[in-house]
Design a protein around this motif. Structure first.
Motif, short mmCIF file in Angstrom:
data_model
loop_
_atom_site.label_atom_id
_atom_site.label_comp_id
_atom_site.label_asym_id
_atom_site.label_seq_id
_atom_site.Cartn_x
_atom_site.Cartn_y
_atom_site.Cartn_z
N ALA A 1 -2.89 5.04 -5.23
CA ALA A 1 -3.61 5.04 -3.95
C ALA A 1 -5.10 4.80 -4.16
O ALA A 1 -5.75 4.13 -3.34
CB ALA A 1 -3.39 6.37 -3.23
N VAL B 1 -6.20 1.19 -4.09
CA VAL B 1 -6.24 0.46 -2.82
C VAL B 1 -7.57 0.65 -2.09
O VAL B 1 -8.04 -0.27 -1.41
CB VAL B 1 -5.08 0.92 -1.91
N LEU C 1 2.33 1.75 -3.48
CA LEU C 1 1.34 2.27 -4.43
C LEU C 1 1.05 3.74 -4.15
O LEU C 1 0.89 4.54 -5.07
CB LEU C 1 0.05 1.45 -4.34
N GLY C 2 0.98 4.10 -2.87
CA GLY C 2 0.76 5.49 -2.53
C GLY C 2 1.91 6.38 -2.93
O GLY C 2 1.73 7.57 -3.22
N GLY D 1 0.81 -1.21 0.00
CA GLY D 1 0.00 0.00 0.00
C GLY D 1 0.85 1.25 0.00
O GLY D 1 0.57 2.21 -0.72
N GLY D 2 1.91 1.25 0.82
CA GLY D 2 2.80 2.40 0.85
C GLY D 2 3.48 2.63 -0.48
O GLY D 2 3.64 3.78 -0.92
N THR E 1 1.03 8.73 -0.04
CA THR E 1 0.74 9.46 -1.28
C THR E 1 0.89 10.96 -1.08
O THR E 1 0.54 11.51 -0.04
CB THR E 1 -0.69 9.14 -1.76
N THR F 1 -1.20 3.70 2.78
CA THR F 1 -1.36 4.17 1.40
C THR F 1 -1.65 5.66 1.36
O THR F 1 -1.02 6.42 0.62
CB THR F 1 -2.49 3.40 0.71
N THR G 1 -3.32 -0.87 5.95
CA THR G 1 -2.91 -0.68 4.56
C THR G 1 -3.47 0.62 4.02
O THR G 1 -2.79 1.36 3.30
CB THR G 1 -3.40 -1.86 3.70
#
Length: 408
Positions: free
Chosen positions: A68, A71, A59-60, A56-57, A92, A88, A84
């Motif tokens: 983000a 998610v 993707l953010g 998640g981090g 972001t 995320t 998560t």
């Protein structure tokens, strides 16, 4: 009236060119990855519970809000943990990342690296302690048993069988009705045509938005013509108009009528394009609402939020975190521009990067407002702590410039 109309047109234009075009690219990129891997990416996120917060981090951390945004529906359907979501949203930097990457790349590297570490650590802490939404319900119910959101009892102390998987949203579902839910001899072909036109405008918007950032984010007048200013205006306003149509009408005749929901995979490239367009149109509506609320608020009250965040001393990072609480990318882009102008300390930029959620909070607000509010509060706390720490350590201890750091 002219000033009010100007704000409306500028919000329609800037919201699309500066935000939506970049969101479209990131959502489409993730969708194509899903299509080419037949859903393996989301499956990997869902199956690796211990790594969900880290995923998640990451993707953010991707510039823009697309990673983000992906998610949030996974949490709604119950396949990733609340930690998560926190990681995320904390990692972001939304579309303000494009501004800082273009104008102050070295500052972006440090600020977003710090935000990533702080957000992932917070996410794992939330999951390990069980500080999810149902824990909040349990605390409220302890004070007043009648105050539970649904009027019912809190089960198992309000933390569920696994506190790390506290979903708090609508009942999880893996069913996705993505086909058209309405048919019309007129609106069906019109909506498909609008969808194709939307992508043509999105490509033009991406090019113009990139040029805008490379030029340093200059003031662009509302005008018509074949030059940069004219194309910037026409593409932005037309793109927003098409987004509003797709969100309100077109999605029912093209597909993806149920927005803000994760897709396991896609049947074709066109299906992937449809999903990205509808998700981006959904975000665009919220972005425009945020832009108009912010701009009209500034116009009618004369308050400049970014200037308040630039207050001297330790109030600066706290102000940056407060600005980060405002949903959407508009105030954050403005704050990033103020930093690039040398008027905001690095501690405030970093605190804002941790606390802000970009446009990724809007889908969650629409389907589970309570989870969105709790996640924002959880990210505000580390934002203030890290920001204040940087205020006292960044210059005196590390010897780094506080103002103008990394600005080209």
């Amino acid at each position: 009236m002219n000033e009010l109309l100007t704000v409306l047109l500028e919000s329609l234009r800037d919201g699309y060119v500066q935000v939506s075009a970049f969101v479209a690219v990131t959502v489409l990129a993730f969708g194509l990855l899903q299509y080419w891997t037949d859903g393996a990416v989301i499956a990997a996120i869902e199956d690796n519970e211990r790594l969900q917060v880290l995923f998640g981090g990451l993707l953010g951390l991707t510039p823009g809000c697309g990673g983000a945004i992906v998610v949030m529906p996974l949490y709604v359907r119950g396949t990733v943990s609340f930690g998560t979501v926190v990681a995320t949203l904390g990692a972001t930097a939304g579309d303000s990342a494009f501004v800082i990457l273009a104008l102050a790349p070295e500052a972006a590297l440090y600020a977003y690296a710090i935000a990533f570490v702080a957000s992932v650590a917070t996410g794992y802490l939330v999951d390990s302690v069980g500080l999810g939404v149902s824990r909040i319900d349990a605390a409220v119910a302890h004070l007043s048993p009648d105050a539970t959101p649904d009027g019912g009892a809190v089960v198992n102390g309000g933390v569920g069988p696994n506190p790390a998987h506290d979903y708090g949203g609508p009942a999880p579902t893996h069913a996705h009705e993505t086909g058209p839910d309405r048919r019309s001899r007129v609106l069906t072909p019109l909506s498909h045509l609008a969808h194709v036109a939307w992508w043509a405008i999105a490509v033009a918007g991406l090019v113009l938005g990139t040029l805008y950032l490379l030029r340093g984010g200059p003031e662009v007048p509302i005008t018509l013509g074949v030059g940069f200013d004219g194309l910037f205006t026409v593409v932005g306003i037309v793109g927003s108009a098409l987004s509003l149509y797709l969100y309100a009408i077109g999605r029912h005749y093209v597909g993806e009528g149920e927005i803000a929901r994760a897709r396991d995979s896609f049947g074709s490239v066109y299906d992937t394009l449809t999903h990205a367009a509808m998700e981006t149109s959904f975000v665009t509506v919220w972005v425009l609402a945020a832009f108009l609320l912010y701009e009209y608020g500034v116009l009618l009250t004369g308050v400049n939020v970014a200037s308040l965040a630039a207050a001297a001393g330790v109030l600066a990072p706290i102000g940056g975190a407060v600005v980060g609480l405002i949903p959407g990318c508009g105030p954050q882009i403005l704050l990033a521009s103020v930093y690039a102008g040398g008027e905001l300390p690095f501690s405030a930029l970093t605190a804002n990067a941790i606390c802000q959620d970009g446009d990724a909070l809007f889908p969650l607000l629409a389907v589970d407002a309570k989870a969105a509010i709790v996640a924002s509060i959880y990210n505000f706390l580390p934002a203030v702590v890290v920001g204040v720490a940087l205020h006292f350590l960044w210059g005196p201890v590390f010897g780094m410039a506080e103002f103008g750091f990394g600005v080209l």
